[in-house]
Every structure is written in C-alpha cells, then in structure tokens.
Design a protein around this motif. Sequence first.
Motif, PDB file in Angstrom:
ATOM      1  N   GLY A 263       1.910 -31.100  -7.079  1.00 25.49           N
ATOM      2  CA  GLY A 263       2.525 -30.468  -5.919  1.00 25.49           C
ATOM      3  C   GLY A 263       1.794 -29.204  -5.519  1.00 25.49           C
ATOM      4  O   GLY A 263       1.499 -28.984  -4.331  1.00 25.49           O
ATOM      5  N   ALA A 264       1.486 -28.358  -6.506  1.00 21.29           N
ATOM      6  CA  ALA A 264       0.746 -27.134  -6.218  1.00 21.29           C
ATOM      7  C   ALA A 264      -0.657 -27.443  -5.717  1.00 21.29           C
ATOM      8  O   ALA A 264      -1.165 -26.787  -4.799  1.00 21.29           O
ATOM      9  CB  ALA A 264       0.679 -26.263  -7.478  1.00 21.29           C
ATOM     10  N   TRP A 272      -1.915 -31.904   1.771  1.00 22.62           N
ATOM     11  CA  TRP A 272      -0.672 -32.270   2.451  1.00 22.62           C
ATOM     12  C   TRP A 272      -0.884 -32.493   3.947  1.00 22.62           C
ATOM     13  O   TRP A 272      -0.228 -33.331   4.556  1.00 22.62           O
ATOM     14  CB  TRP A 272       0.386 -31.196   2.227  1.00 22.62           C
ATOM     15  CG  TRP A 272       0.030 -29.875   2.868  1.00 22.62           C
ATOM     16  CD1 TRP A 272      -0.739 -28.887   2.345  1.00 22.62           C
ATOM     17  CD2 TRP A 272       0.426 -29.418   4.170  1.00 22.62           C
ATOM     18  NE1 TRP A 272      -0.858 -27.835   3.216  1.00 22.62           N
ATOM     19  CE2 TRP A 272      -0.148 -28.131   4.351  1.00 22.62           C
ATOM     20  CE3 TRP A 272       1.196 -29.950   5.194  1.00 22.62           C
ATOM     21  CZ2 TRP A 272       0.028 -27.384   5.510  1.00 22.62           C
ATOM     22  CZ3 TRP A 272       1.383 -29.201   6.353  1.00 22.62           C
ATOM     23  CH2 TRP A 272       0.806 -27.936   6.509  1.00 22.62           C
ATOM     24  N   ILE A 273      -1.797 -31.737   4.535  1.00 22.42           N
ATOM     25  CA  ILE A 273      -2.048 -31.883   5.972  1.00 22.42           C
ATOM     26  C   ILE A 273      -3.131 -32.922   6.249  1.00 22.42           C
ATOM     27  O   ILE A 273      -3.202 -33.483   7.341  1.00 22.42           O
ATOM     28  CB  ILE A 273      -2.432 -30.518   6.586  1.00 22.42           C
ATOM     29  CG1 ILE A 273      -2.202 -30.547   8.100  1.00 22.42           C
ATOM     30  CG2 ILE A 273      -3.874 -30.132   6.261  1.00 22.42           C
ATOM     31  CD1 ILE A 273      -2.298 -29.179   8.756  1.00 22.42           C
ATOM     32  N   MET A 274      -3.980 -33.201   5.257  1.00 25.75           N
ATOM     33  CA  MET A 274      -5.058 -34.177   5.442  1.00 25.75           C
ATOM     34  C   MET A 274      -4.600 -35.610   5.183  1.00 25.75           C
ATOM     35  O   MET A 274      -5.136 -36.553   5.774  1.00 25.75           O
ATOM     36  CB  MET A 274      -6.223 -33.849   4.506  1.00 25.75           C
ATOM     37  CG  MET A 274      -6.844 -32.487   4.749  1.00 25.75           C
ATOM     38  SD  MET A 274      -8.224 -32.194   3.613  1.00 25.75           S
ATOM     39  CE  MET A 274      -8.360 -30.412   3.694  1.00 25.75           C
ATOM     40  N   LEU A 275      -3.635 -35.775   4.301  1.00 33.01           N
ATOM     41  CA  LEU A 275      -3.250 -37.124   3.885  1.00 33.01           C
ATOM     42  C   LEU A 275      -2.805 -38.016   5.043  1.00 33.01           C
ATOM     43  O   LEU A 275      -3.205 -39.189   5.103  1.00 33.01           O
ATOM     44  CB  LEU A 275      -2.166 -37.044   2.814  1.00 33.01           C
ATOM     45  CG  LEU A 275      -1.808 -38.362   2.121  1.00 33.01           C
ATOM     46  CD1 LEU A 275      -3.044 -38.980   1.465  1.00 33.01           C
ATOM     47  CD2 LEU A 275      -0.714 -38.132   1.077  1.00 33.01           C
ATOM     48  N   PRO A 276      -1.995 -37.540   6.006  1.00 37.40           N
ATOM     49  CA  PRO A 276      -1.641 -38.428   7.134  1.00 37.40           C
ATOM     50  C   PRO A 276      -2.865 -38.911   7.906  1.00 37.40           C
ATOM     51  O   PRO A 276      -2.930 -40.088   8.285  1.00 37.40           O
ATOM     52  CB  PRO A 276      -0.749 -37.530   8.009  1.00 37.40           C
ATOM     53  CG  PRO A 276      -0.183 -36.527   7.066  1.00 37.40           C
ATOM     54  CD  PRO A 276      -1.268 -36.261   6.067  1.00 37.40           C
ATOM     55  N   TYR A 372      -6.489 -24.849   6.918  1.00 40.60           N
ATOM     56  CA  TYR A 372      -5.385 -24.994   5.962  1.00 40.60           C
ATOM     57  C   TYR A 372      -5.903 -25.324   4.558  1.00 40.60           C
ATOM     58  O   TYR A 372      -5.305 -24.921   3.564  1.00 40.60           O
ATOM     59  CB  TYR A 372      -4.398 -26.058   6.439  1.00 40.60           C
ATOM     60  CG  TYR A 372      -3.373 -25.527   7.412  1.00 40.60           C
ATOM     61  CD1 TYR A 372      -2.166 -25.034   6.969  1.00 40.60           C
ATOM     62  CD2 TYR A 372      -3.639 -25.502   8.777  1.00 40.60           C
ATOM     63  CE1 TYR A 372      -1.218 -24.543   7.864  1.00 40.60           C
ATOM     64  CE2 TYR A 372      -2.717 -25.009   9.681  1.00 40.60           C
ATOM     65  CZ  TYR A 372      -1.504 -24.523   9.218  1.00 40.60           C
ATOM     66  OH  TYR A 372      -0.578 -24.028  10.099  1.00 40.60           O
ATOM     67  N   GLY A 373      -6.992 -26.076   4.470  1.00 42.57           N
ATOM     68  CA  GLY A 373      -7.563 -26.372   3.156  1.00 42.57           C
ATOM     69  C   GLY A 373      -8.195 -25.159   2.512  1.00 42.57           C
ATOM     70  O   GLY A 373      -8.264 -25.056   1.285  1.00 42.57           O
TER      71      GLY A 373
END
Length: 736
Positions: A263-264, A272-276, A372-373
């Motif tokens: 999670g961290a 979290w933002i790249m996965l979609p 964000y990354g």
Amino acid sequence: MSIEQGARQMGWRRASLLALLFAPVFVLMIVYARSTYWQCDDAYISFRYVWQWVHGHGLVWNVDERVEGYTNFLWVVELSAIWKVFGIAPEIACDWLSTICTIATLACIVTLVHRGPWKERRTFVAFGTLLLLATSRTWAVWSTSGLETRQFTLFVVLGMLLTGSGLGRPRRLIAASLAFTAAEFTRPEGPLLWAMAGTWLLLEMAKERRFSWRDVFAYGVPLVVLVGAHYLWRHAYYGDWFPNTYYAKYVRPWPEAGLRYYGAAAIESGAWIMLPCAIVGAFARARREDRKHFMAALVIVAHMIYLVRIGGDHFEMRPLDFYWPFLFLATVEGMLAIGARVQSWWRKDRPQSNLAVEHVVASLLLAIAAVYGFAVQEAKRQYTSQFVTREASHFLVVKLDHENSPTLFALPGMSLLIPAYDSMQAYALLHGVGTVWQEHQVFWRDELRNWKPYEIARGRNVIPPDSITARGSIGVSGYYLADIEVVDQKGLTDRHVAHTGGEMPNDQRYMAHDRYAQPEYILERGFNVKVEPAMSSRHDALLAAAYALQLSSEVWMPFSSRKPDWVEKAFHGERVWKWNVAREVGCFQEGVDSGWKFEGDAFAFGVRSDVPITRTVLWPPRCAVNRGVSSRDLRLNGGGTGTARSPLFHIPPEASLELFVYGVKGDKTGIRVVDSQGEVIADLHPNETVTTMHEYVGLAPYAGRDARVELYDGDDESWVGACGIVLLEPHPLENN
C-alpha cells in the motif's frame, strides 16, 4: 543528390533528433542514480564469501564452516571471477556490474517497445517509459547498492521479453529458460516467475491453438535441469535445500505487514495513478492480438502474493524493481490509447482539424503520472535527508505533513492519500518493513568509517587464527575482519541460530531480525574477542576497549576479551597495549575501608550495595561494580545535600580515570575530579537512573599532580552515584 544519399541523410537527421530528445532523460537518470549512490551493509556479506573463495577457503563465511549465508549465488561467482582474473575487489566490481545490468535492462525495455504493435507510437512510448524510470527514485536507488537487485531485474525482463516472442521458436524459448535460470541463480524467486511466464505461454498456445511439445520442452527443460543441479549442489555442499537466510528470515506468514508494504509502495511510486492507464494499455495491446502485458501482470501478481505472505521486505521497494519497466511501458501505451479515443471524439465533431490530440492528451497524462510518481518519493527524500547520523536515522519513521512537505499537499488528492501513507509507514517502519534508504545509507557510511581501516590487516596473519567474535551487523565489519571467525548473532550465516527462536507474535516482530543467538551458544562457539571500530591513536583505542593492537601508525584496533590468558598467549610479541590499574580509587568491597570521606546527610549511608545494572561489560573487569556510593535516599529519590571525597592519588603519565556513573541530572549535582590545589579537572553530570554509564576522563595533561574524585549533591531534587572507579595507565602487553 541520389535517393540513397537522401535516405542516409534523413536517417542521420532522425537519429540526431532522437539523440536530442532522449539525452536529457538519460542525463537525468544518471544524475539521480549518482545522487543516491550507496552500498548496502548486507552486500558485504556476499563480499566476504567472495574473499574466502578467492583465498582458497571455498564458498564459506567462516573457514571450515559451510553455511549458505547469501541468496545471490551467481552474483558471488561473478564477483569472485572478476577479483581472481582482474584483481578488482567486489566492492568496486559490483558497481560496474550494476551499471552494465542497468544499461542492458534499458536495452531490453527499448526492445519491448520496438516489438509493440504500434510502429508510429514507438518513439513516444520509449520516451515516456524511460522518463518515468528517470524520475523514479526507487529505480535510481537500486541502480547501485552492491546487491544483485538490478541483475535480477535484467534476467527477469530478458526472460519475459524472450518468452513473449517465443511461441513457435524453440531456440528463443531455450534462451528465455536460460534467462530465468540465471534469475534463479541470482535470486531464489526466479522459478516462481518462470512458472508464471510459462503459464502465460500455455494459455497463448491454447488461444492460438498451436500447442507444441517442442516449445514446452524448450522452455521447461533447461531451467529444470540447471536449477535442479543447483539445488542438488547446494544440498551436497551446504546440507540444506534452501539458503540459510530463508530459515533465518522466514518465521510465519505476515500479511498485515505485506499489505501495508504494498500500500505504501503504491502511493509512494505513483502506481495508484498509473495502474488504470496500464490496464487500458494492456487491453489496447490485446485488441491487436498482443497479450504480453497480461504475462507481466500474471508474473507480478504471483510475486505480490508471495511477498504479501512473507510480510514484504526489509528494504524499501527492492523486490519490486522488475515491476517498473512493465508497469511504465503499459502505462504509457494506455495513455496513448486514451489519447486516441479522445482524438476520435474530437475529429468526429471537427473532421478538418489536424491537431494531434492523441499526443497532447498522452503528454498531459504522462506529465501528471511523472509528477505524482516523483512527488512522494522526492518529499520523502527531502524529509529524510536531514537525518545524517546513525542515532538520528536509526528506526527512522517517515511522516509527511503540511509543515515538512507543503508542495506535496498542493497536489490534488494528496491530502487524502498521505495520511493513509503515513499510517501504513508508521506500522511498517516500526517493524523493519521497507526501512528507509537514508537509514541504510547512513549506516553503510558509518560502518565504512569504523571498519574499512582494518583492510590493511586482512590476510597478513596479524590477528590470531583462533580469534572468534560475535556480531549483530556482520556485513562491512565481517568483510574487513575476514581473518576472524564471526558468529552471526542474527543467524543469516549461522545454521544453529537460523533454526532457533522466532517465537514473538507478529505485532512484536522486526523484519529479518526474528532470530538472535543466545549468550550460551556464543560462549559454546569459543567467543574470545570483541573488536571495536578502528581508532587513530593508542589512547583512543584504549578508551574504547581493554586492549589496543597497532596495525599502522594511524590505525589501532581496540579489542576486549573474556579470556586474558588467551590474549597473553595469542598476541605475545605483537604491538598490543593494555590498561594497567595504577590505583583502585573506588573499588568498594564489603567490610573494607575505602578511605572515602562522607559529608552531609545525602551520603549518610556511605558505601551502598543498591547499584543499578551495568550497561557496559568490560573484559577483563577492573574491579567489582556491585557496590558504590550515591546520594539517593531510601525512597530512591534525591534527598539532602553533601559531598563524598576519595583519597588523593598521584596521576601518572598518559593516565585516564575510568568510572561508572548514574543519577538524576542537576545543575548542583555531579562528579568532579579535583587536584590537590582545588582546580577542577573534569565535571560530569549523569542523567541515567536505570543503568550505570561508562565514562573516561583523560588525565594526561595533569600528569604529576595529586587529585581526588568528589561526588557532590547540592539540592533535594537530583542525586548522583558512582562505582568501579579506577586510575589507569597504558603498558605494552609483552612487558606484563
């Protein structure tokens, strides 16, 4: 100009433009990697095995003791070969190997891009993937480290690249199997990843209705044979089927730690933002009959399940290193797929528009993902960079807030994500899961300062061959003290310790530190010497331990021993010095007049037996430390005032005063050394009540004077105590 010349000129022009486009990305990647350069203490465990093998002792930690305390067989073999053939030590060769592996991994990534189904998108996809890698702090961190991490990534990426294009090509599948075999030789997880990639291969055969036993054998036989041979060799050589580190580190499932670890990592890396976008990219490829992203997903998910079960890893995002090339590649392709869909909508209403909407949208999404990354990792770097000492960085817990990371919270959504990130980090880091890179980097630099000077003694037969010590952190110290048999108190290189202990419940565990050697076992091993960090002078060395061995004009080895007779015999004729007790100033014994004078009600009890426990154990002990003097009252608080004075003693040349002190700090309460004329030579103020603190007072500048020790208590709130006070002077060992 001929057509051929024109084509050549166009080719050079295109190459020049590509070079200008990609050069900043590679420069950024290099700069980031250099700024995070480090070597892990654990890497030096492998380096010691390399030392032992190169010097004819075999792949062992201690001579004549076969225990596989490493998990990177191929890495050790490579470093040994480089040292043997080229004379390059492993702590230098490892950096070159990691650099080569990083370059080769990037080449594999570009090849993956080139084999994508969209020829017109290759440049953008390659640029975007490399940009995400260049702005990834974790990619930079594991570009060095001295560990085999990037080599494992190379072999996994190569294996999946070859598997993805190997259907109906047995030779390529043989190469893929060999790549995964090399991955297993580098890290034990290799067969799991090979099996998942093989599962995808079988599914592809079923999908294409092209099942081939020839392909199956080409992919399966090389790894099964070679890895099977590796396991048989391990059992024959070491007596175990798995590396000793597996038994030392794995106690029981710990999913509550593993889930927080992931999670961290998802928030910190921007996954979290790249996965979609990556999911969109995978399905976009699949619509072109290219399902290689699903192979990557299958491999990564299986690895995640394994890692969640064992609780994650002690290092931040280290096992995830091979995830990023596949995630970033699929992410960028997904961005282009989203851009293409937006462009189709755009041109439906504006058929005459020539605007490259696809690339505009993809570029915008890429910029958002890169920011964000980068954001959390950079905020974490800036926050942790202030902790530059071992004391400050040990057990470092990261907590990002508006005060220390205001820019981070300016990004939309971070005010919701960061509290969750901090909460997961609070649990994980306190349990040694995903420990911060800064902590390991500071520790490595401290260990180098402490132990690298002993390199001049290694292999010179200066240290007795029957020396046996025990340590908790064995990497750097064990490598530079390769002539000493080292008992690993945490069991990584010790079979007995690796199979004992580990009873603590999960909420009390500390990752990879569940086992610990019992004192009885250490003594059974023949423990006879405790080496301290190197010192630059005899005086400093003797302040650190009972003995000091001169290795050069600027390097002294402080050491202590529970066996003084062994020291006298083992080091006879060497340049060894020790402290001699010139005067027992405060070695208090029951029924024996100490000669001390007590004034005031604070010291009305005189010599007392209620001395706190002693934190520092001295070998050999100077005098009994179970009795002392203090101004503590019967309620164990400060009470009354007064002074306790020792008899006068004469200060010899180069002398030091050793004493154990305790008490509650106060401005009017302490311990001082005063000469016969009343001049205060030293003044100490203890602040520890639970244990006695070991202190030295250098008296060399006052040689020839007479002095005494005074304990003074000037208020009712604080109190002071001392015991084991002796006057020491240095003497060469051979003269005793």
